[in-house]
Design a protein around this motif. Sequence first.
Motif, PDB file in Angstrom:
ATOM      1  N   PRO A 147      -3.682  -6.787 -37.658  1.00 45.76           N
ATOM      2  CA  PRO A 147      -2.883  -5.725 -37.430  1.00 45.76           C
ATOM      3  C   PRO A 147      -1.626  -5.701 -36.665  1.00 45.76           C
ATOM      4  N   TYR A 148      -1.957  -6.565 -35.514  1.00 42.65           N
ATOM      5  CA  TYR A 148      -0.302  -6.866 -34.719  1.00 42.65           C
ATOM      6  C   TYR A 148       0.642  -7.539 -35.600  1.00 42.65           C
ATOM      7  N   PRO A 151       1.703  -5.275 -39.345  1.00 40.15           N
ATOM      8  CA  PRO A 151       1.420  -3.838 -39.196  1.00 40.15           C
ATOM      9  C   PRO A 151       1.676  -2.914 -40.571  1.00 40.15           C
ATOM     10  N   GLN A 155      -0.191   0.385 -42.282  1.00 46.51           N
ATOM     11  CA  GLN A 155       0.352   1.641 -42.232  1.00 46.51           C
ATOM     12  C   GLN A 155       0.314   2.435 -43.607  1.00 46.51           C
ATOM     13  N   ARG A 183      -6.251   2.119 -35.666  1.00 47.05           N
ATOM     14  CA  ARG A 183      -6.115   3.497 -35.409  1.00 47.05           C
ATOM     15  C   ARG A 183      -4.677   4.119 -34.907  1.00 47.05           C
ATOM     16  N   GLY A 184      -3.997   3.123 -34.094  1.00 50.04           N
ATOM     17  CA  GLY A 184      -2.712   3.291 -33.707  1.00 50.04           C
ATOM     18  C   GLY A 184      -1.772   3.211 -34.635  1.00 50.04           C
ATOM     19  N   LEU A 185      -2.144   2.331 -35.754  1.00 51.19           N
ATOM     20  CA  LEU A 185      -0.720   2.232 -36.734  1.00 51.19           C
ATOM     21  C   LEU A 185      -1.187   3.394 -37.737  1.00 51.19           C
ATOM     22  N   ASN A 186      -2.451   3.700 -37.904  1.00 53.51           N
ATOM     23  CA  ASN A 186      -2.733   4.550 -39.210  1.00 53.51           C
ATOM     24  C   ASN A 186      -4.069   5.423 -38.700  1.00 53.51           C
ATOM     25  N   GLY A 187      -3.712   6.607 -38.162  1.00 56.25           N
ATOM     26  CA  GLY A 187      -4.819   7.418 -37.665  1.00 56.25           C
ATOM     27  C   GLY A 187      -5.749   8.000 -38.707  1.00 56.25           C
ATOM     28  N   LEU A 188      -5.449   7.971 -39.860  1.00 55.45           N
ATOM     29  CA  LEU A 188      -6.246   8.782 -40.966  1.00 55.45           C
ATOM     30  C   LEU A 188      -7.099   7.799 -41.724  1.00 55.45           C
TER      31      LEU A 188
ATOM     32  N   TYR B  85       3.552  -0.217 -33.647  1.00 63.48           N
ATOM     33  CA  TYR B  85       2.155  -0.014 -33.376  1.00 63.48           C
ATOM     34  C   TYR B  85       1.634   1.070 -32.609  1.00 63.48           C
ATOM     35  N   TYR B  96      -3.593  12.786 -34.205  1.00 68.32           N
ATOM     36  CA  TYR B  96      -3.272  11.633 -35.360  1.00 68.32           C
ATOM     37  C   TYR B  96      -2.756  12.123 -36.714  1.00 68.32           C
TER      38      TYR B  96
END
Lengths: 222, 114
Positions: A147-148, A151, A155, A183-188, B85, B96
């Motif tokens: 994911p780093y 990204p 997303q 989660r930081g990229l795509n919380g849902l 990020y 979120y």
Amino acid sequence: MQIEIEQRILAANERLAAENRARFDEHGVFVVDLMASPGAGKTSTILATIEALRDRYAIAVIEGDIASKVDAEKVRAHGIPAVQINTGGACHLESAMIRRAVDTLDLAELDLIIIENVGNLVCPSDFDLGEHAKVMILSVPEGHDKPYKYPNIFQVSQAVILNKYDTMSVFDFDEAEFREVVRGLNGLAPIFPMSATKGEGVQAWAEWLAGRVEDAKTGRGA
Amino acid sequence: MHELGIASGILSSAITAAENVGATTISSVDVSIGVLTEVMEDALQFAWDELRQGTMAENAALTVTMLGARSRCADCGHDYEHGRYDAARCPSCGSYVVMLLQGRELDINRIDAD
């Protein structure tokens, strides 16, 4: 002279994608676009998904590859209609290719179309095909740092499958870090741990997908 | 490598717009690219330099403006800039449920043509 244009660069692709989506919606067919690296288990995930849902839904598969028809043949061996798209070197599918593939399918008879995109974590993420959901598959041997590095694909995905989960003890995969970055990229987006070839974890993913198929059938859309 | 497809989309949009006003040469093309796309500016310029050969845009410079990423929290309404990020979580309330406002553009803005 200066001419103001102000339009999407991929407007032609996006117009065709919208037409594809309208056709799918007209027939209440849910379409999912699976994206992953080569070897992450896209075809295995498709076969496991077919086995989990074939009693409930009429399924077809669109296979995107640079060359060959081996994946479509694997799917057809399971008695499921499969259309092979060979991109001839292109690194991703585009909406015009999907339209031609869909022309060979009977949408009135289908509930679910699974698209297998070309194995690539970069290019497919920028192209709308007219699908209702993009889903990405990462396999444990690829490493938790993906994911780093890629990204965008995380997303744009509505769900993430963590495949080859049974190999976790062999590889130095930090699942907690992986989940935190995603989660930081795509919380849902839900994350589904799975071992597609062993059938483990397939049920949770299949039920998520079935929920989306039901929404499409009843016109609640994606 | 999909920059080739992006460059091809830019070229065909630019030529269509120029032809619509009866122009025969294009001298510059301005585009905006969001930082959250997977487009590399260097690769896009390389693809552009190849594709424009033999077209009315043969001598057209491609000016790329990279747009930063911005989102709005659906819960508290906070607007915030972010990197690649840390998009998904509102820095103000921790929700979120956020909407991307800017960062995934692939837009052609204007051309200069005669």
